[in-house]
Design a protein around this motif. Structure first.
Motif, mmCIF file in Angstrom:
data_model
loop_
_atom_site.group_PDB
_atom_site.id
_atom_site.type_symbol
_atom_site.label_atom_id
_atom_site.label_comp_id
_atom_site.label_asym_id
_atom_site.label_seq_id
_atom_site.Cartn_x
_atom_site.Cartn_y
_atom_site.Cartn_z
ATOM 1 N N PHE A 1 0.839 -1.208 0.000
ATOM 2 C CA PHE A 1 0.000 0.000 0.000
ATOM 3 C C PHE A 1 0.876 1.261 0.000
ATOM 4 O O PHE A 1 0.569 2.231 -0.690
ATOM 5 N N GLY B 1 -6.601 -2.141 4.734
ATOM 6 C CA GLY B 1 -6.482 -3.330 3.892
ATOM 7 C C GLY B 1 -7.628 -4.326 4.011
ATOM 8 O O GLY B 1 -7.570 -5.411 3.435
ATOM 9 N N CYS C 1 -10.420 -4.147 2.621
ATOM 10 C CA CYS C 1 -11.001 -4.321 1.285
ATOM 11 C C CYS C 1 -10.298 -5.457 0.553
ATOM 12 O O CYS C 1 -10.941 -6.320 -0.044
ATOM 13 N N CYS D 1 -15.597 -2.335 4.574
ATOM 14 C CA CYS D 1 -14.716 -1.196 4.849
ATOM 15 C C CYS D 1 -15.132 -0.488 6.134
ATOM 16 O O CYS D 1 -16.282 -0.093 6.275
ATOM 17 N N PRO D 2 -14.223 -0.330 7.088
ATOM 18 C CA PRO D 2 -14.602 0.326 8.355
ATOM 19 C C PRO D 2 -14.981 1.795 8.163
ATOM 20 O O PRO D 2 -15.629 2.381 9.035
ATOM 21 N N ILE E 1 -16.054 3.527 2.636
ATOM 22 C CA ILE E 1 -15.608 4.069 1.341
ATOM 23 C C ILE E 1 -16.522 3.478 0.251
ATOM 24 O O ILE E 1 -16.760 2.279 0.211
HETATM 25 S S1 SF4 Z 1 -10.413 2.110 4.971
HETATM 26 FE FE1 SF4 Z 1 -11.689 0.990 3.536
HETATM 27 S S2 SF4 Z 1 -10.880 1.480 1.480
HETATM 28 FE FE2 SF4 Z 1 -9.316 2.118 3.013
HETATM 29 S S3 SF4 Z 1 -7.943 0.323 3.119
HETATM 30 FE FE3 SF4 Z 1 -9.483 0.079 4.799
HETATM 31 S S4 SF4 Z 1 -11.120 -1.172 3.817
HETATM 32 FE FE4 SF4 Z 1 -9.825 -0.396 2.150
#
Ligand code: SF4
Ligand code: HEM
Ligand code: FES
Lengths: 256, 218
Positions: free
Chosen positions: A126, A170, A172, A231-232, A235
């Motif tokens: 990432f 991560g 997602c 996704c916490p 998004i």
């Molecule tokens: S916040 Fe959501 S979009 Fe961002 S890495 Fe975590 S799960 Fe993925």
């Protein structure tokens, strides 16, 4: 304080000495867990027991423990960050479980997130995607313009802000059946491309970030929508659509 | 072609193309229920018009081959992106079955297409180019009617079209997302339209199969 009484649980945890070790699931009973404790606090209790017995504690990632840093992870009972919605593991409470439950705890699984030890994975892929274009170059001239001098519509500002709430956890990727990083990358692309400051480098940004994403070995998106659910930060998949359009426009008009 | 997103977009474009083809195919076939004469006339036109035979048909074959080869390639790559699987995984909690099993619905449709092509297309090619039989603008309806008289055909056609519906229930809306069309004004309507398309088109084909099966004169 909650009305529920303390719980006894069985944990099935992935143990792996180091990146080379094969690893396996190991059962651990834990007793008298308060329903008000967080999931990570429950693991702290287990680790204290293990240390007292002279065993190796379970390694897991964490930092802020207030849902903002994105360090905590864990695939709990078959779901990223556990059964609750829009929370990170540090914000997941034991009241979501029942006395006597068996809970499986696994690390994120994706080739691009190799396991380092137990539940800790390497998410530097990432970082490399971010470094490929997830920024705005600021060439300070000595007389920087006031940001408020550039008007931005409320809708764009809100959408950019929503995309910017991605904490890079991560989940997602961990959730996606293809281990695709599209939700993360699209949030990072959209947050800038929606704002005037980000438009200058928009083409290089999307081309380079997608290129890096592919190099890291993430899978391809098939629009199952699982990432958005897990996704916490909630998004939206809309960001992926924005990124696809950005990518299409950029690749037609520019060489990467 | 080189990046994940360009493959994704091409997948969607071939999907759009195939969905448009299905609409066209159903529109012609439905004529066989309304009027044998009309069906014969249009079928003859489709079978002997040089633009359709030598331009449109190769494009269709290319589009279909592209779609299924790319689909299988993406599936293979995506499986490879997570070599070590979860011990406990609950995908049903966050995504619909149809969206995760496009390869299963796709391959079922493909298996059907092979049979379908040997029923109709191979017969056409043989009739026209190998046997070199003369043009007969009135034969199509009879051939179709006869072909659909078998119980085994009826069952296979019904099952295949159910899988086609499953494929399209995800595919329709997914293609719009892939080409970057997603906004909260139109997407909810578009998804409903997609469900209507995904159910009505296969249902139409099933209806035609039933119609011919139950109107057999023998
Ligand atoms: S916040 Fe959501 S979009 Fe961002 S890495 Fe975590 S799960 Fe993925
Ligand atoms: C006439 C028949 C078909 C139609 C109308 C059709 C339509 C579609 C559509 C619209 C999509 C969505 C594209 C996207 O998500 O952007 C899709 C995806 C897919 N199709 Fe088909 N399809 C057909 C036949 C097949 C066949 C024969 C296969 C054989 C393997 C197949 C395999 C796939 C796969 C694996 C996907 C998912 C790929 C992805 O989402 O990345 N399809 N199809
Ligand atoms: S530890 Fe920071 S988000 Fe969970």
């Amino acid at each position: 304080m909650s009305e529920k009484k303390d719980m006894d649980l069985t944990l099935k945890i992935w143990r792996q000495k180091d990146a080379q070790d094969k690893g396996q699931m190991v059962n651990y009973p834990v007793k008298s867990i308060s329903p008000d404790s967080s999931f990570l606090e429950m693991l702290d209790v287990l680790n204290e027991d293990l240390v007292n017995k002279g065993d190796e504690p379970v390694a897991f990632d964490h930092d802020c423990r207030e849902g903002i840093c994105g360090m905590c992870s864990l695939y709990i009972n078959g779901e990223a960050h556990g059964p609750d919605r829009k929370v990170t593991t540090c914000q997941l409470h034991m009241r979501k479980f029942k006395d006597g439950d068996t809970i499986t705890i696994e690390p994120w699984r994706a080739n691009a997130f190799p396991v380092l030890k137990d539940l800790v994975v390497d998410r530097s892929s990432f970082d490399r995607i971010q470094q490929a274009g997830g920024f705005i170059s600021v060439n300070t001239s000595g007389n920087t313009q006031d940001a408020n001098a550039i008007p931005i519509s409320k809708i764009d500002a809100d959408n950019a802000m929503d995309a910017a709430t991605c904490i890079g956890c991560g989940a997602c990727v961990a959730t996606c059946k293809n281990a695709s990083a599209m939700l993360f990358v699209s949030a990072k692309v959209a947050q800038f491309s929606l704002l005037p400051q980000g438009k200058v480098e928009r083409k290089e940004r999307v081309l380079n970030m997608v290129h890096q994403m592919d190099l890291e070995g993430f899978g391809n998106c098939t629009n199952t929508g699982a990432c958005e659910v897990e996704c916490p930060k909630g998004i939206s998949l809309e960001n992926i659509a924005i990124m696809n359009t950005e990518y299409l426009k950029a690749s037609i008009s520019k060489k990467a | 072609m080189k990046s994940s997103i360009s493959r994704k977009i091409l997948m969607a474009l071939s999907g759009f193309f195939l969905m448009f083809f299905l609409l066209q195919h159903l529109s012609i076939n439905i004529l066989s229920v309304i009027s044998p004469d009309m069906f014969n006339e249009v079928s003859h036109f489709m079978g002997y018009n040089p633009i359709i035979q030598f331009i449109m048909q190769p494009i269709l074959i290319f589009g279909l081959l592209f779609h299924l080869i790319m689909g299988m390639y993406l599936e293979y790559q995506n499986n490879k992106a997570r070599i070590k699987k979860y011990v406990n995984n609950k995908p049903n909690t966050n995504s619909p079955w149809v969206s995760r099993n496009m390869i299963i619905s796709g391959i079922t449709v493909l298996a059907f297409l092979i049979l379908h092509m040997s029923d109709f297309w191979a017969h056409e090619m043989n009739y026209k180019y190998i046997a070199g039989s003369p043009e007969d603008p009135t034969r199509y309806w009879e051939e179709l009617h006869h072909e659909m008289g078998e119980m085994s055909h009826l069952i296979i056609y019904t099952i295949a079209n159910i899988f086609l519906a499953l494929h399209l229930l995800h595919g329709f809306q997914s293609s719009f997302q892939s080409v970057g069309f997603n906004n909260n004004k139109y997407t909810p309507t578009l998804k409903k339209l997609g469900n209507v398309y995904a159910i009505l088109i296969p249902l139409g084909f099933i209806f035609i199969a039933f119609f011919h099966f139950f109107t057999q004169s023998h």
